[in-house]
Design a protein around this motif. Structure first.
Motif, short mmCIF file in Angstrom:
data_model
loop_
_atom_site.label_atom_id
_atom_site.label_comp_id
_atom_site.label_asym_id
_atom_site.label_seq_id
_atom_site.Cartn_x
_atom_site.Cartn_y
_atom_site.Cartn_z
N ARG A 65 54.86 116.88 -17.47
CA ARG A 65 54.28 116.03 -18.57
C ARG A 65 53.11 114.92 -17.95
NH1 ARG A 65 57.47 115.28 -23.36
NH2 ARG A 65 56.84 113.02 -23.12
N VAL A 76 50.29 114.13 -24.65
CA VAL A 76 51.01 114.48 -23.54
C VAL A 76 51.07 115.95 -23.43
CG1 VAL A 76 52.97 114.20 -22.52
CG2 VAL A 76 52.26 112.25 -23.90
N ARG A 77 50.99 116.38 -22.08
CA ARG A 77 50.99 118.04 -21.82
C ARG A 77 52.25 118.30 -22.23
NH1 ARG A 77 47.59 121.37 -22.34
NH2 ARG A 77 46.62 122.93 -20.77
N GLU A 78 52.54 119.18 -22.83
CA GLU A 78 53.87 119.59 -23.11
C GLU A 78 53.92 121.18 -22.58
OE1 GLU A 78 56.30 117.77 -24.42
OE2 GLU A 78 55.35 116.38 -25.56
N ASN A 79 54.97 121.54 -22.43
CA ASN A 79 55.52 122.99 -22.05
C ASN A 79 55.07 123.40 -20.54
OD1 ASN A 79 57.00 125.50 -22.69
ND2 ASN A 79 55.10 126.56 -23.06
N ASP A 97 56.65 122.44 -17.79
CA ASP A 97 57.83 122.31 -16.70
C ASP A 97 57.85 123.73 -16.04
OD1 ASP A 97 58.60 123.34 -19.22
OD2 ASP A 97 60.52 123.56 -18.32
N PRO A 139 51.17 125.52 -20.62
CA PRO A 139 51.03 124.72 -21.68
C PRO A 139 49.78 125.11 -22.56
CG PRO A 139 50.31 123.63 -19.49
CD PRO A 139 50.83 124.98 -19.32
N PRO A 142 52.84 123.20 -31.66
CA PRO A 142 52.48 122.98 -30.24
C PRO A 142 51.11 123.88 -29.97
CG PRO A 142 54.23 124.79 -30.40
CD PRO A 142 53.94 124.35 -31.93
#
Lengths: 646, 372
Positions: free
Chosen positions: A200, A211-214, A216, A249, A260
């Protein structure tokens, strides 16, 4: 950030000559040995990784500062990182691990972000043709090459170990362990590494901060290496396993709130076993055998149930490859050597995707290479032939097909080296290489075109180096032409795409690099500056809208500065990288312009007898930038590293 | 009646209270429109853009003075920083507004047709095509059973990939329910209190091999908003047009290498009787009571028409234009777009009497037209 010290060390090393060359010079039969060990042309970039926490964690972090190299980075720890050398396209850059190509027949993209620097002793880039004895045939067949060479552990006490932890921003924790032991004449080296990162980070999207999601990732790497010696030879074996699970992401676009950008996930399980044996049967004759088996499994899922804008896609791929190489080298006269290398490889790809065309490829590469080397002058000529037999199982046609399935090409190259003065040397090369169409190009569901021919790259380049008192300047002009470029295009029916050999790109460029070291009191200072000018112009269709425009993602101007100061056990380093204006499309209009950026990294490390600690700050000025349009890069990050070794 | 009109214009003012910025100040390329003299208004061109790059854009051609303006949405709405969005899939004019379906952004944009100012951005998951009756806008959507709307959009897990038609009140732009149709619904048309929705099953290539293209048209009763009938035509249905006289025309992409593309007629006046008109349909459009299409037969492009079930043809010399979209102003004035290499800007070309008059650079993948 950490690679500054490495790059600087490499520069110093390259100024004083490579260790192998030094070793050779001390031997009596210098004429024979100069043929044996010296590469005809120098690597454009060569970095010796000392190992330890001050080496960058990923190979991609080493390569991104190389002159003339564009690292395509989708951002974040788990984002795809591919390399494009001198605008030829990533498919023309071979990645070689101990001389054996890391390939991907499916899409020809090798993700350098997955390669740990653990156990890698040297990373080098060859723009022309690397030419040493006992190379595999494939080492002669790619346009440009990045070589990753294993470090052989030195074990004065018979045994060594290390424990290392890195961690910091983006919720990253990256512990690794290594243990090496001498077992009689054999050295065993093992290592394992785990990485967990939340991925993130904040970025700006017009007037909002998101926020940068997904993004991980979890990954685990474990490998064991064996090094042994025979009379007049040596062998090595590497067993490698890698597993990861990550999110993509997705591109940042305008999207309705509540949904998303992406819910895509990918899981990978890769393993390979590779090995090599070099044997000198006679001072004039040597052979080398290398082999590899690899098995790569991928599970890709768009998770449309979490992202209604996604196309539902849940698919598994398994790619397998077997490879065998045999190289012979003979020295007919003191300063001459002749090599004959042959490689055979088999690739297969299986998938449960709908209407999947199951492809198999068997390829052969053969090379005849001749080399001449004396003190002031070296020359090499190579002629490689590569042929690939494809067959594919078409579910519609109900069986195996062998139509349009043999592709071959001749790959000639010449290299010259001349050293007229003690402080001045130059080399030059000319080469024509080809890249085979990938399985995706040929057989991708309803898009592929099995009548494609290989894409060709014509390369000319020179490199002039002058050195005095620990300072070196290099100037490297070059010209490349990529033709029969493989491009996706629609057919007469607009909804059916196909791949065609139509593009032509002319690339004219200049790489320049200068650097050296200075001692001020008890402080050692080193500095390197790099600059690249590139015109990569579309010359496909004189009547086309984009004729004469710059290729996507290629800056005209780019460069960087690296500085390092060492004082006793402390080391401070600084790096700034600059990339000029780029366009995301061949249409060089303001809508597709990507702003120039400069990003600076810094690190401080302390080196004690058994302990090394480092604090590294990435993107120190929190610059908001994108390498790939729609994929924002992280702002300022902090990474702490600690290593204990014994 | 008079009172009603007054009220409507008053409401309109309330919806869009700010002083309209005039789009007459925009600059563009001047083209020859002498062949369409006497017409006012605009031809809107929706450029789909390349998926994932947020590059959908809106162009227009002013019919009276021949000014072709690119990127009009972005120029007129600098406050909408992210622009029109990702993948423009359909555009239609209703009254003095244009409704733009932005597929991968999950939005239906409503803009003023006179000055391109945004008046609403309505969330619809994975929207495809749009049609209107007097009260509602109907939008087809791929994302059907994954989604529930109860004032908020709730993503629910389901393995059923059937699509939906969403209903939006034109008056206040509120989503007023949805109805499940077939797989990956595309085109939609309204006639006689019924909605005709073409189901494509276009995801079949990526899903399991035994998953086939959809062959059906769902017929929805507008009053009850329920599917009343399912008609079977052929594989991979796409566009739907109503001629206003009871003829519904449906196109199909076919199946590559197996089933040719085609155009079909549903006779609403004859119990929705289905009949095939012709094969080979690349691009199509309706103008008045006539449907026009261009298809490749034996490697040459041909123009065809159908009016009240009677086939006809029109001459067109495409002159190297590879058709990607079609708009028909009248029988003699035809616009054909070309997507070029699909990643760089394409062109819009005007044909008068079958021959090319001019070509102008548009945005990426100019695919959809609307006449205001």
């Amino acid at each position: 950030m950490q690679s500054i010290s490495i790059a600087v060390i490499s520069l110093i090393v390259s100024v004083s000559g490579s260790p192998v060359a030094q070793e050779a010079d001390t031997l009596e039969a210098s004429a024979v040995f100069s043929v044996k060990y010296r590469p005809v042309v120098r690597a454009a970039e060569e970095v010796y990784l000392g190992g330890g926490v001050t080496a960058p964690a990923r190979v991609s972090d080493v390569i991104r500062r190389f002159t003339g190299v564009q690292l395509k980075d989708y951002g974040g720890v788990g984002g795809l990182k591919t390399v494009n050398v001198r605008s030829l396209g990533s498919e023309h850059t071979g990645i070689f691990l101990d001389g054996i190509q890391v390939d991907n027949a499916q899409n020809m993209q090798v993700d350098l972000g997955r390669f740990s620097t653990d156990g890698i002793g040297r990373v080098s880039l060859f723009n022309g043709q690397k030419s040493r004895r006992l190379q595999t045939a494939k080492e002669y067949a790619s346009g440009t090459a990045i070589h990753l060479d294993s470090s052989v552990p030195e074990l004065p006490d018979g045994c060594a170990g290390r424990v290392r932890v890195r961690g910091g921003s983006f919720g990253t924790i990256n512990p690794s362990v290594g243990w090496d032991k001498r077992l009689g004449p054999v050295i065993l080296s093992t290592s394992a590494e785990f990485m967990l990162s939340g991925g993130r980070y904040r970025y700006r999207f017009f007037d909002t901060t998101l926020v940068r999601e997904n993004g991980d990732i979890r990954s685990l790497r474990a490998e064991a290496r064996l090094f042994g010696r025979t009379r007049g030879g040596d062998w090595r074996l590497r067993l490698y396993g890698y597993g990861s699970e990550r999110g993509f992401p997705g591109p940042v676009i305008r999207r309705a709130t509540g949904f998303p950008f992406s819910a895509e996930r990918q899981a990978d399980q890769d393993m390979f076993l590779q090995g090599g044996w070099n044997q000198e049967w006679h001072p004039r004759f040597a052979t080398s055998v290398k082999f590899k088996y690899s098995n790569n499994y991928t599970h890709y899922n768009t998770h449309a149930e979490k992202n209604p804008m996604a196309m539902p896609y849940d698919v598994h791929y398994r790619q397998q490859s077997g490879y065998l190489s045999l190289a012979h080298s003979y020295i007919p006269a003191g300063s001459w050597s002749v090599d004959l290398s042959c490689d055979i490889q088999h690739n297969s790809l299986a998938s449960d995707a709908g209407y999947f065309v199951t492809p198999r490829r068997t390829s052969f590469t053969g090379v005849l290479a001749a080399r001449f080397a004396c003190e002031k002058f070296r020359a090499a000529a190579h002629l490689a032939y590569t042929g690939a037999w494809d067959r594919f199982k078409n579910p519609d046609a109900g069986g195996w097909s062998r139509r349009n399935t043999y592709r071959d090409s001749w790959i000639p190259s010449v290299s010259l080296f001349y050293k007229p003065l003690e402080w001045l040397e130059a080399d030059a090369y000319a080469k024509r290489s080809y890249r085979l169409p990938s399985f995706n190009d040929l057989y991708y569901t309803r898009i592929g075109n099995s009548s494609l021919v290989p894409e060709s790259a014509l390369q000319f380049g020179a490199d002039i180096r002058a050195s005095f008192k620990g300072w070196e300047i290099r100037i490297s002009p070059y010209y490349n032409r990529v033709s029969d470029k493989i491009v996706a295009l629609p057919t007469a029916s607009q909804f059916r795409w196909t791949m065609l050999n139509i593009g032509t790109v002319d690339i004219t460029g200049l790489d320049a690099k200068a650097g050296g070291s200075l001692k001020v009191g008890s402080v050692n200072l080193t500095a390197v500056g790099r600059y690249t000018f590139q015109l990569a112009l579309d010359h496909s269709d004189p009547d086309g809208l984009t004729y004469g425009n710059q290729s996507p993602y290629i800056p005209r101007h780019s460069g960087g500065v690296e500085l390092e100061a060492r004082w006793k056990v402390l080391c401070f380093s600084w790096s700034s990288t600059f990339t000029g204006v780029r366009w995301s499309r061949t249409a060089n209009i303001p809508d597709y312009c990507i702003k120039p950026w400069t990003v600076s990294d810094a690190s401080v490390s302390i080196h004690l007898k058994h302990l090394v600690a480092e604090v590294a700050i990435g993107n120190i000025f929190n610059r908001q930038y994108q390498i790939v349009q729609g994929y924002p890069m992280p702002g300022t990050s902090v990474m702490l590293s600690l290593e204990y070794n014994w | 009646m008079f009172f009603g009109v007054l009220c409507l214009s008053a409401c309109r003012k309330d919806v869009n209270p700010e002083t309209p910025i005039k789009d007459s100040s925009l600059t563009g390329t001047s083209v020859d429109v002498s062949a369409i003299s006497g017409k006012t208004g605009k031809l809107f061109v929706l450029n789909e853009g390349q998926m994932g790059s947020n590059s959908a854009s809106l162009d227009f051609l002013r019919l009276d003075d021949g000014l072709y303006v690119t990127g009009a949405f972005k120029k007129m709405n600098p406050d909408v920083g992210a622009g029109l969005g990702d993948v423009g899939n359909d555009i239609a004019v209703k009254g003095n507004e244009a409704w733009i379906v932005v597929n991968n952004s999950g939005l239906v944009e409503v803009i003023s047709a006179t000055n391109e100012r945004e008046s609403a951005a309505i969330t619809i998951p994975s929207p495809r095509f749009i049609a209107f009756d007097d009260t509602y806008a109907y939008v087809t959507s791929y994302a059907g059973a994954y989604i529930n709307y109860d004032g908020n959009w709730n993503v629910t897990d389901s393995s059923n990939p059937k699509g939906k038609v969403y209903r939006i009140a034109i008056q206040n732009r509120e989503v007023k329910g949805s109805v499940e149709v077939g797989y990956q619904p595309e085109g939609i048309a309204v006639y006689g209190g019924k909605l005709y929705v073409a189901n494509s099953g276009g995801f079949s290539s990526s899903l399991a091999p035994d998953y086939a293209y959809d062959k059906t048209v769902s017929v929805i009763d507008a009053a009850t908003f329920k599917v009343t009938k399912t008609l079977t035509l052929t594989d991979n249905l796409q566009r739907v047009y109503s001629d206003g006289n009871g003829n519904i025309y449906v196109t199909s992409f076919g199946i590559y290498g197996k089933v040719p593309s085609s155009i079909w007629r549903i006779n609403a006046g004859d119990g929705d009787k289905v009949s095939k008109i012709a094969d080979n349909v690349s691009v199509s459009a309706i103008s008045g009571d006539t449907v026009y299409w261009i298809g490749s037969e034996d490697g040459t492009w041909k123009g065809n028409t159908c009016r009240n079930g009677v086939k006809g043809s029109f001459s067109i010399n495409l002159d190297g234009v590879n058709p990607y979209g079609l708009a028909v102003l009248d029988k003699d004035v035809i616009f054909v777009s070309d997507a070029g290499d699909y990643v760089n800007p394409g062109t819009v070309n005007m044909f008068v009497g079958g021959s090319k008059k001019w070509s102008v650079t548009a945005g990426i993948c100019p695919g959809h037209f609307a006449i205001y």
